[in-house]
Every structure is written in C-alpha cells, then in structure tokens.
Scaffold this motif. Structure first.
Motif, PDB file in Angstrom:
ATOM      1  N   UNK A 195      23.831  58.555 -35.418  1.00 50.20           N
ATOM      2  CA  UNK A 195      23.560  57.353 -35.756  1.00 50.20           C
ATOM      3  C   UNK A 195      22.938  56.435 -34.811  1.00 50.20           C
ATOM      4  N   UNK A 196      22.617  56.923 -33.420  1.00 50.17           N
ATOM      5  CA  UNK A 196      21.948  56.318 -32.632  1.00 50.17           C
ATOM      6  C   UNK A 196      20.466  56.327 -33.158  1.00 50.17           C
ATOM      7  N   UNK A 197      19.930  57.334 -33.970  1.00 53.79           N
ATOM      8  CA  UNK A 197      18.743  57.565 -34.391  1.00 53.79           C
ATOM      9  C   UNK A 197      18.492  56.492 -35.562  1.00 53.79           C
ATOM     10  N   UNK A 198      19.601  56.119 -36.255  1.00 54.56           N
ATOM     11  CA  UNK A 198      19.497  55.344 -37.282  1.00 54.56           C
ATOM     12  C   UNK A 198      19.565  53.791 -37.169  1.00 54.56           C
ATOM     13  N   UNK A 199      19.954  53.396 -36.032  1.00 55.97           N
ATOM     14  CA  UNK A 199      20.328  51.814 -35.931  1.00 55.97           C
ATOM     15  C   UNK A 199      19.630  51.372 -34.549  1.00 55.97           C
ATOM     16  N   UNK A 200      19.341  50.153 -34.496  1.00 50.57           N
ATOM     17  CA  UNK A 200      18.893  49.472 -33.287  1.00 50.57           C
ATOM     18  C   UNK A 200      19.889  49.458 -32.294  1.00 50.57           C
ATOM     19  N   UNK A 201      21.145  49.054 -32.807  1.00 53.77           N
ATOM     20  CA  UNK A 201      22.399  48.820 -31.891  1.00 53.77           C
ATOM     21  C   UNK A 201      23.485  49.429 -32.554  1.00 53.77           C
ATOM     22  N   UNK A 202      24.417  50.200 -31.762  1.00 50.80           N
ATOM     23  CA  UNK A 202      25.871  50.605 -32.342  1.00 50.80           C
ATOM     24  C   UNK A 202      26.766  49.774 -31.372  1.00 50.80           C
ATOM     25  N   UNK A 203      27.489  48.935 -31.785  1.00 49.41           N
ATOM     26  CA  UNK A 203      28.629  48.700 -30.990  1.00 49.41           C
ATOM     27  C   UNK A 203      30.222  49.273 -31.378  1.00 49.41           C
ATOM     28  N   UNK A 204      30.773  49.747 -30.287  1.00 48.04           N
ATOM     29  CA  UNK A 204      31.815  50.635 -30.605  1.00 48.04           C
ATOM     30  C   UNK A 204      33.147  49.966 -30.134  1.00 48.04           C
ATOM     31  N   UNK A 205      33.983  49.619 -30.952  1.00 48.34           N
ATOM     32  CA  UNK A 205      35.259  49.223 -30.529  1.00 48.34           C
ATOM     33  C   UNK A 205      36.258  50.227 -30.058  1.00 48.34           C
ATOM     34  N   UNK A 206      36.694  50.193 -28.794  1.00 47.53           N
ATOM     35  CA  UNK A 206      37.613  51.084 -28.449  1.00 47.53           C
ATOM     36  C   UNK A 206      38.889  50.661 -28.067  1.00 47.53           C
ATOM     37  N   UNK A 207      39.820  51.659 -27.679  1.00 44.98           N
ATOM     38  CA  UNK A 207      41.392  51.104 -27.434  1.00 44.98           C
ATOM     39  C   UNK A 207      41.345  50.734 -25.794  1.00 44.98           C
ATOM     40  N   UNK A 208      42.096  49.859 -25.390  1.00 46.33           N
ATOM     41  CA  UNK A 208      42.189  49.335 -24.003  1.00 46.33           C
ATOM     42  C   UNK A 208      42.484  50.476 -23.095  1.00 46.33           C
ATOM     43  N   UNK A 209      41.629  50.320 -22.108  1.00 42.62           N
ATOM     44  CA  UNK A 209      41.777  51.624 -21.269  1.00 42.62           C
ATOM     45  C   UNK A 209      42.859  51.604 -20.235  1.00 42.62           C
ATOM     46  N   UNK A 210      43.582  50.314 -20.067  1.00 43.91           N
ATOM     47  CA  UNK A 210      44.771  50.442 -19.213  1.00 43.91           C
ATOM     48  C   UNK A 210      45.741  50.993 -19.933  1.00 43.91           C
ATOM     49  N   UNK A 211      45.982  51.464 -21.292  1.00 42.77           N
ATOM     50  CA  UNK A 211      46.953  51.974 -21.863  1.00 42.77           C
ATOM     51  C   UNK A 211      46.542  53.428 -22.193  1.00 42.77           C
ATOM     52  N   UNK A 212      45.217  53.898 -22.718  1.00 41.54           N
ATOM     53  CA  UNK A 212      44.938  55.351 -23.042  1.00 41.54           C
ATOM     54  C   UNK A 212      43.648  55.526 -22.457  1.00 41.54           C
ATOM     55  N   UNK A 213      43.171  56.729 -22.466  1.00 40.39           N
ATOM     56  CA  UNK A 213      42.043  57.181 -21.882  1.00 40.39           C
ATOM     57  C   UNK A 213      40.743  57.283 -22.954  1.00 40.39           C
ATOM     58  N   UNK A 214      41.062  56.884 -24.241  1.00 36.31           N
ATOM     59  CA  UNK A 214      40.121  56.824 -25.345  1.00 36.31           C
ATOM     60  C   UNK A 214      38.726  56.569 -24.967  1.00 36.31           C
ATOM     61  N   UNK A 215      38.944  55.255 -24.244  1.00 31.76           N
ATOM     62  CA  UNK A 215      37.650  54.431 -24.031  1.00 31.76           C
ATOM     63  C   UNK A 215      36.485  55.326 -23.096  1.00 31.76           C
ATOM     64  N   UNK A 216      37.304  56.081 -22.184  1.00 33.30           N
ATOM     65  CA  UNK A 216      36.279  56.900 -21.260  1.00 33.30           C
ATOM     66  C   UNK A 216      35.702  57.829 -21.950  1.00 33.30           C
ATOM     67  N   UNK A 217      36.389  58.731 -22.920  1.00 36.07           N
ATOM     68  CA  UNK A 217      35.906  59.698 -23.798  1.00 36.07           C
ATOM     69  C   UNK A 217      34.682  59.286 -24.549  1.00 36.07           C
ATOM     70  N   UNK A 218      35.288  58.118 -25.189  1.00 36.42           N
ATOM     71  CA  UNK A 218      34.140  57.563 -25.991  1.00 36.42           C
ATOM     72  C   UNK A 218      32.900  57.118 -25.227  1.00 36.42           C
ATOM     73  N   UNK A 219      33.182  56.531 -24.040  1.00 33.04           N
ATOM     74  CA  UNK A 219      32.080  56.032 -23.422  1.00 33.04           C
ATOM     75  C   UNK A 219      30.931  56.967 -22.931  1.00 33.04           C
ATOM     76  N   UNK A 220      31.451  58.260 -22.757  1.00 33.39           N
ATOM     77  CA  UNK A 220      30.533  59.240 -22.467  1.00 33.39           C
ATOM     78  C   UNK A 220      29.402  59.665 -23.451  1.00 33.39           C
ATOM     79  N   UNK A 221      29.679  59.150 -24.777  1.00 35.04           N
ATOM     80  CA  UNK A 221      28.838  59.394 -25.656  1.00 35.04           C
ATOM     81  C   UNK A 221      28.110  57.918 -25.972  1.00 35.04           C
TER      82      UNK A 221
END
Length: 234
Positions: free
Chosen positions: A141-167
């Motif tokens: 999707x990085x190749x198809x859009x000028x911007x991709x805005x990704x909504x992630x879960x709160x990082x104070x509760x779960x680690x999903x945002x770190x995993x997503x953030x690495x991409x």
C-alpha cells in the motif's frame, strides 16, 4: 473499487481546523520519505482515532491520495462512530486469508480519501500483526498512496502499536491534556524507542482555550526525531 458512505460530523470550529492544518504541515516537514504514519496513545479515549481520521481526511482534501487503515483489531469504533455503510470485508478478513487486498480498500465520497476498516475482532491480534501477510500489505500500500494513516490500539495497554510501528515510517502519539501522567507517557515513548519506532511527534488533544467565555478544542503538535526531542516548526 467499492465505495462506502459515511456520516462525518461538522468540523466547523476554527481552532480545530487550524490545529489540523498545523498537524498536516508538520507531517510535511517530517520529510518526503514519511508516507506511512501510525497514530497511538497511552490509554483509551484520548482521541487518537479522531485524530487519525481527521488527519487522513485533511491530507486527502489537500489532494494527497490517502488511505486510513484501522489496525485496531481489539476495539475498533470507526464504523459505528462515522456510521459507515457498504463495508463487506475488513483488515482482519485479509490477515486471516478470507479476503484479498482489493477487497478491503474502499473509496469514499471524498476525493482521494480511502478507507480500510478493522473488521471483526480477532482472538490473537499479535499473531496476525506478526504475520507475513501484514508486512506484505504494508509494503504494497505504500506504493499506491501518497499517505497511509494507521490507527493503532493504545500503547499503554497492549504492544500492538510497536509491532505496527515497525512497518511504518514513524508514529504520532496523541496525549489528552490534563489526563495522562508523565510517567505513563515516558513508558510509551520508551516502548516505541525500544522497538526502533521513530517518533514523529506528539499531538496535545482536547485542549481547553478560554476565549470570550467559550471553550475551544484544538490539536497541537510537537516533533521528535531519532529519539531526541526536537520542536518542529508550526
């Protein structure tokens, strides 16, 4: 590409629009290579999803082809909040092999504004976010859009945002004024840095500005770069 309908509340407040324009400008100052941006917070109800949605819509209104990706596979409120109609498949369908990429990216009635919703909640989001399918999707999707805005879960509760953030090319942390303690925010920043996620900035949300007896709510942003606090131009 299928199209959805949504009901977006009026954002006529001047301070709100000005804050969004400042945020959009700061995103542009982050550099030409910053295209995929995740949005997180410390806890629930700080307004991160509203910031993600509004930023994506503002970028699209500026002529940038923008995808809002709802990657909160735990407690997404996007569809209900904006009364989105016409959704058949979501991100969790793709990550579990039940849909292709073309099945989960929807056009909206707004030019250049595209949407992928989270889909049904899943029992093990971490496993799906660590899958090859997730990494492949983010690269494509990085190749198809000028911007991709990704909504992630709160990082104070779960680690999903770190995993997503690495991409992504970096993350923005939403902070509700007068609610989040410094120690909690420091822990969030530490987790992001430990995961080698670049912090692009922080948005101070739900700011009360008394003017003529009325309260105004605005977005403010302050940038971080390569682990060092660096105030960005507004």
């Amino acid at each position: 590409m299928k199209k959805v309908k949504m009901n977006i509340p009026d954002q006529g407040d001047y301070q709100l629009k000005e804050g969004l324009n400042q945020l959009k400008t700061n995103v542009a100052f982050c550099g030409e290579g910053i295209k995929v941006i995740s949005i997180t917070s410390s806890v629930m109800n700080e307004g991160k999803s509203s910031v993600a949605f509004s930023l994506a819509k503002t970028l699209a209104a500026d002529g940038k082809k923008t995808l809002l990706l709802d990657a909160d596979l735990r407690k997404s409120t996007l569809v209900a909040k904006y009364h989105i109609e016409g959704i058949e498949k979501g991100f969790s369908h793709y990550l579990t092999g039940q849909a292709g990429k073309e099945d989960i990216i929807y056009a909206t009635e707004y030019d250049d504004f595209y949407l992928t919703v989270a889909g049904p909640l899943v029992p093990d989001p971490i496993r799906l976010l660590n899958s090859d399918l997730f990494g492949t999707f983010m690269e494509q999707i990085k190749e198809k859009f000028d911007y991709v805005i990704v909504d992630t879960p709160p990082l104070g509760l779960v680690v999903d945002a770190v995993i997503i953030g690495q991409h992504t090319d970096g993350t923005i942390v939403v902070i509700e004024q007068g609610v989040i303690k410094r120690k909690i925010l420091q822990d969030v920043v530490k987790q992001l840095r430990t995961g080698n996620v670049q912090i692009l900035g922080a948005v101070l949300n739900k700011v009360d500005q008394v003017s003529g007896g009325y309260y105004k709510y605005s977005y403010y942003s302050e940038g971080y770069s390569h682990g060092k606090h660096k105030k960005k131009q507004k």
